[in-house]
Scaffold this active site. Sequence first.
Site, short mmCIF file in Angstrom:
data_model
loop_
_atom_site.label_atom_id
_atom_site.label_comp_id
_atom_site.label_asym_id
_atom_site.label_seq_id
_atom_site.Cartn_x
_atom_site.Cartn_y
_atom_site.Cartn_z
N CYS A 93 1.05 -1.11 -0.14
CA CYS A 93 -0.15 -0.38 -0.05
C CYS A 93 0.95 0.73 -0.53
CB CYS A 93 -0.77 0.06 1.56
SG CYS A 93 -2.21 1.04 0.36
N HIS A 184 -3.31 -5.40 0.90
CA HIS A 184 -2.98 -5.99 1.28
C HIS A 184 -2.81 -7.29 1.40
CE1 HIS A 184 -2.66 -2.14 3.33
NE2 HIS A 184 -3.98 -1.53 3.25
N GLU A 186 -0.96 -9.38 3.88
CA GLU A 186 -1.01 -9.16 5.36
C GLU A 186 -2.10 -9.21 6.27
OE1 GLU A 186 -1.01 -4.87 5.85
OE2 GLU A 186 -0.45 -6.50 4.13
#
Length: 244
Positions: A93, A184, A186
Amino acid sequence: MTAPTALVIQNFPGGGPRRWGDWLDEADLGCEVVEAHTGAALPDAPAAGRHAALVVLGGPFMPDDDVRAPWLPAVRALTRRALDTGLPYFGICLGGQLLAQVAGGEVRAGHGAPEAGSTPLTLLPGAVAGDPLLHGLPGRVTAVEHHVDAVTALPPAAHWLARSRTCPYQAFRVGPAAWGVQFHPETGAEDLVHWNPGRLARNGFDHAELLARARQDEAAAAEVWRTVAHRFAAVATGRAGAGA
């Protein structure tokens, strides 16, 4: 011999490495997290012999928002150093936008349609075929998004890797070992439980719908991004081993 680690830059309180750090650790790449948003000191360069990679996480800033995030000049310098030395880099990001800007691309605030929640991505076959992280993955994958700013021009000679319906530059590579992503990897589905419903509504999203869709896509998405994390760790530890 000290086990290789990634230097991980955290840019806001909720922006830790989460499962990305766990997946790197599974593949023998540890994480040294620096919470830059707290004022923690950043090194001038990744430590030789200790840092095998640089990972820059997301945050609610533009890559050059130095007034609100006064540590960003140091992060840009680290990114430039990684590019110059070939140190493996993964930017998520804000981290991906920062890579684009440092390498000569363009990032614009509030550009295009906002994206939030589990989002379909298309991997570009010609670019992905030889990419060390994305080769052999399904042509359509999903990942969690949460952004209003976007990369609007890739750096010269960057490899364009993935797009979504409303945001072209979802993933790219600069040189042999520096990746930027808009999404994202994660973030898992259950992380969306803590998202702000009011903020989502202002951008036209329903919190409950986003959560339900992310849960539906979770298993397949986690398999894909865990594979990518393991491959990034292999790139980093392989380079560290060759250097040693």
